[in-house]
Write a protein that holds these residues in place. Sequence first.
Motif, PDB file in Angstrom:
ATOM      1  N   PRO A   1      -8.336   3.682   1.782  1.00  0.00           N
ATOM      2  CA  PRO A   1      -7.505   3.164   0.703  1.00  0.00           C
ATOM      3  C   PRO A   1      -8.329   2.732  -0.507  1.00  0.00           C
ATOM      4  O   PRO A   1      -9.434   2.218  -0.372  1.00  0.00           O
ATOM      5  CB  PRO A   1      -6.789   1.966   1.325  1.00  0.00           C
ATOM      6  CG  PRO A   1      -7.316   1.794   2.672  1.00  0.00           C
ATOM      7  CD  PRO A   1      -8.197   2.925   3.023  1.00  0.00           C
ATOM      8  N   ARG A   2      -7.746   2.971  -1.687  1.00  0.00           N
ATOM      9  CA  ARG A   2      -8.417   2.641  -2.933  1.00  0.00           C
ATOM     10  C   ARG A   2      -7.475   1.782  -3.777  1.00  0.00           C
ATOM     11  O   ARG A   2      -6.283   2.131  -3.901  1.00  0.00           O
ATOM     12  CB  ARG A   2      -8.727   3.946  -3.671  1.00  0.00           C
ATOM     13  CG  ARG A   2      -9.240   3.788  -5.078  1.00  0.00           C
ATOM     14  CD  ARG A   2     -10.733   3.715  -5.038  1.00  0.00           C
ATOM     15  NE  ARG A   2     -11.268   3.091  -6.223  1.00  0.00           N
ATOM     16  CZ  ARG A   2     -12.134   3.685  -7.029  1.00  0.00           C
ATOM     17  NH1 ARG A   2     -12.521   4.912  -6.799  1.00  0.00           N
ATOM     18  NH2 ARG A   2     -12.628   3.037  -8.061  1.00  0.00           N
ATOM     19  N   GLY A   3      -7.991   0.702  -4.306  1.00  0.00           N
ATOM     20  CA  GLY A   3      -7.155  -0.167  -5.113  1.00  0.00           C
ATOM     21  C   GLY A   3      -6.787   0.487  -6.431  1.00  0.00           C
ATOM     22  O   GLY A   3      -7.583   1.221  -7.005  1.00  0.00           O
ATOM     23  N   ARG A   4      -5.590   0.216  -6.869  1.00  0.00           N
ATOM     24  CA  ARG A   4      -5.146   0.771  -8.145  1.00  0.00           C
ATOM     25  C   ARG A   4      -5.151  -0.331  -9.205  1.00  0.00           C
ATOM     26  O   ARG A   4      -5.290  -1.505  -8.883  1.00  0.00           O
ATOM     27  CB  ARG A   4      -3.729   1.334  -7.998  1.00  0.00           C
ATOM     28  CG  ARG A   4      -3.669   2.517  -7.087  1.00  0.00           C
ATOM     29  CD  ARG A   4      -2.384   3.250  -7.275  1.00  0.00           C
ATOM     30  NE  ARG A   4      -2.638   4.667  -7.495  1.00  0.00           N
ATOM     31  CZ  ARG A   4      -1.703   5.596  -7.464  1.00  0.00           C
ATOM     32  NH1 ARG A   4      -0.459   5.263  -7.240  1.00  0.00           N
ATOM     33  NH2 ARG A   4      -2.006   6.847  -7.682  1.00  0.00           N
TER      34      ARG A   4
ATOM     35  N   LYS B   1      -3.663   5.619  -0.313  1.00  0.00           N
ATOM     36  CA  LYS B   1      -4.516   6.400   0.580  1.00  0.00           C
ATOM     37  C   LYS B   1      -3.838   7.720   0.907  1.00  0.00           C
ATOM     38  O   LYS B   1      -2.617   7.856   0.781  1.00  0.00           O
ATOM     39  CB  LYS B   1      -4.862   5.629   1.835  1.00  0.00           C
ATOM     40  CG  LYS B   1      -3.687   5.256   2.690  1.00  0.00           C
ATOM     41  CD  LYS B   1      -4.196   4.638   3.936  1.00  0.00           C
ATOM     42  CE  LYS B   1      -3.258   4.928   5.079  1.00  0.00           C
ATOM     43  NZ  LYS B   1      -3.876   4.761   6.371  1.00  0.00           N
TER      44      LYS B   1
ATOM     45  N   SER C   1       1.320  -5.287   5.109  1.00  0.00           N
ATOM     46  CA  SER C   1       0.581  -4.605   6.164  1.00  0.00           C
ATOM     47  C   SER C   1       1.410  -4.495   7.443  1.00  0.00           C
ATOM     48  O   SER C   1       1.218  -3.577   8.233  1.00  0.00           O
ATOM     49  CB  SER C   1      -0.725  -5.321   6.444  1.00  0.00           C
ATOM     50  OG  SER C   1      -0.460  -6.622   6.881  1.00  0.00           O
TER      51      SER C   1
ATOM     52  N   ILE D   1       0.859  -1.186   0.000  1.00  0.00           N
ATOM     53  CA  ILE D   1       0.000   0.000   0.000  1.00  0.00           C
ATOM     54  C   ILE D   1       0.890   1.228   0.000  1.00  0.00           C
ATOM     55  O   ILE D   1       2.030   1.180   0.470  1.00  0.00           O
ATOM     56  CB  ILE D   1      -0.909  -0.029   1.255  1.00  0.00           C
ATOM     57  CG1 ILE D   1      -1.984   1.042   1.180  1.00  0.00           C
ATOM     58  CG2 ILE D   1      -0.121   0.092   2.536  1.00  0.00           C
ATOM     59  CD1 ILE D   1      -3.049   0.860   2.227  1.00  0.00           C
TER      60      ILE D   1
ATOM     61  N   GLU E   1      -5.232   8.623 -11.125  1.00  0.00           N
ATOM     62  CA  GLU E   1      -6.466   7.997 -11.603  1.00  0.00           C
ATOM     63  C   GLU E   1      -7.423   9.012 -12.237  1.00  0.00           C
ATOM     64  O   GLU E   1      -8.356   8.637 -12.932  1.00  0.00           O
ATOM     65  CB  GLU E   1      -7.187   7.284 -10.458  1.00  0.00           C
ATOM     66  CG  GLU E   1      -6.688   5.889 -10.185  1.00  0.00           C
ATOM     67  CD  GLU E   1      -5.582   5.868  -9.153  1.00  0.00           C
ATOM     68  OE1 GLU E   1      -5.006   6.944  -8.866  1.00  0.00           O
ATOM     69  OE2 GLU E   1      -5.278   4.772  -8.641  1.00  0.00           O
TER      70      GLU E   1
ATOM     71  N   ARG F   1     -15.781   7.368  -3.480  1.00  0.00           N
ATOM     72  CA  ARG F   1     -14.395   7.061  -3.164  1.00  0.00           C
ATOM     73  C   ARG F   1     -13.506   8.007  -3.954  1.00  0.00           C
ATOM     74  O   ARG F   1     -13.984   8.956  -4.566  1.00  0.00           O
ATOM     75  CB  ARG F   1     -14.074   5.616  -3.514  1.00  0.00           C
ATOM     76  CG  ARG F   1     -15.012   4.647  -2.845  1.00  0.00           C
ATOM     77  CD  ARG F   1     -14.576   3.242  -3.031  1.00  0.00           C
ATOM     78  NE  ARG F   1     -13.373   2.962  -2.260  1.00  0.00           N
ATOM     79  CZ  ARG F   1     -12.836   1.750  -2.155  1.00  0.00           C
ATOM     80  NH1 ARG F   1     -13.387   0.744  -2.783  1.00  0.00           N
ATOM     81  NH2 ARG F   1     -11.757   1.538  -1.451  1.00  0.00           N
TER      82      ARG F   1
ATOM     83  N   THR G   1      -1.924  -2.522  -6.186  1.00  0.00           N
ATOM     84  CA  THR G   1      -1.542  -1.864  -4.935  1.00  0.00           C
ATOM     85  C   THR G   1      -2.686  -0.979  -4.463  1.00  0.00           C
ATOM     86  O   THR G   1      -3.691  -0.823  -5.147  1.00  0.00           O
ATOM     87  CB  THR G   1      -0.278  -1.006  -5.108  1.00  0.00           C
ATOM     88  OG1 THR G   1      -0.553  -0.011  -6.078  1.00  0.00           O
ATOM     89  CG2 THR G   1       0.898  -1.814  -5.508  1.00  0.00           C
ATOM     90  N   GLN G   2      -2.505  -0.393  -3.298  1.00  0.00           N
ATOM     91  CA  GLN G   2      -3.530   0.499  -2.782  1.00  0.00           C
ATOM     92  C   GLN G   2      -2.922   1.868  -2.521  1.00  0.00           C
ATOM     93  O   GLN G   2      -1.714   1.986  -2.300  1.00  0.00           O
ATOM     94  CB  GLN G   2      -4.097  -0.058  -1.481  1.00  0.00           C
ATOM     95  CG  GLN G   2      -5.028  -1.229  -1.715  1.00  0.00           C
ATOM     96  CD  GLN G   2      -5.594  -1.737  -0.424  1.00  0.00           C
ATOM     97  OE1 GLN G   2      -4.870  -1.924   0.540  1.00  0.00           O
ATOM     98  NE2 GLN G   2      -6.885  -1.960  -0.403  1.00  0.00           N
TER      99      GLN G   2
END
Lengths: 166, 171
Positions: free
Chosen positions: B115-118, B125, A34, A19, B155, B72, B122-123
């Motif tokens: 968090p937002r998925g790409r 935030k 994580s 992330i 995005e 979102r 991956t994510q």
Amino acid sequence: MRLEKCWFCSSTVYPGHGIQFVRNDAKIFRFCRSKCHKNFKMKRNPRKVKWTKAYRRLHGKDMTQDTTFEFERKRNRPERYDRNLAENTLKAIKKIVKVRADRESKHILNRMKGNKSKERKRDAKELEQSIHMVKAPSALQKDPSHTLPKVPVKVSQHSEEDRMKE
Amino acid sequence: MAASKWYRAGRSLLGGLNNTSLGLLRMSSRTHLLSQQTRTFIQMGTNLKVVDNSGAKRVKCIQALKGKKGARLGDIIVASVQEVNPPKEVKKGVVTSTVKKGAVVHAVVVRAAMPRGRCDGTQIKFDDNACVLVKYAGNEYEPIGKRVHGPVPHELRKKHAKILSLAGYVA
């Protein structure tokens, strides 16, 4: 495609993993999993967390300065494709990785070098100090073969005057 | 009698103290968990920072145009303007906000704490929830302001290329 480094543990972040957190001043923090993200949220310092690369480098556990590290570098300009160059690079990667692994293992061996003699000394001391735990003193007196050779020890004796004071 | 009263009062006081100390302890052990609060969708009632120079400061989401649960990152919302910047004096007079307090506007969510998925799995935030006010012009939404502050995600390229070009940082 770029392989980024995790902000916390400095491991490689492969595409599709982890992330990323963008702070309001546009600094990007990338995390490989994580575990690293949680540690960041707990405001832990990677230099103080033992399993991170930063800690190991700071405390001399890992090899830090080496010419093999020079090859891995961030380049913002894309290299123009050259078939020969690409081929040579692919060949070189294998070699460099091997050299680096060898040097790293050597570094660790060097780091551990003094440990054996230290351990021996510690063990000898323990034996000398706590031989009575193995054998009772009376048994030792009966069979002198179990005792250690006598070592003269200096004992500071109270003088007559001190005794008088007491 | 009096003594027993005192005794009771003392006990209750002590009890109170005990309770507070326990509470404090609990708080301290939970602080790191509090910081890991789960982030949710931008839904009715969510306050968002406005990060353009339209003059609005804070808007409240009253409807997400897409999705059942809410908006979102990159989605369009309908919002009501809660706070506007006070009129500012410049060389050629006074600059007032182009939008009024209480106005109903459309906005694009450019930063979200959830968090937002790409597309690569991956994510991403952000620190806060922020938006840019837009206006429906013909067949697409165009930003009202001429400037966008702070980072925005790439995005937005598909639907809001204008915002992307105005932004200083693209994450």
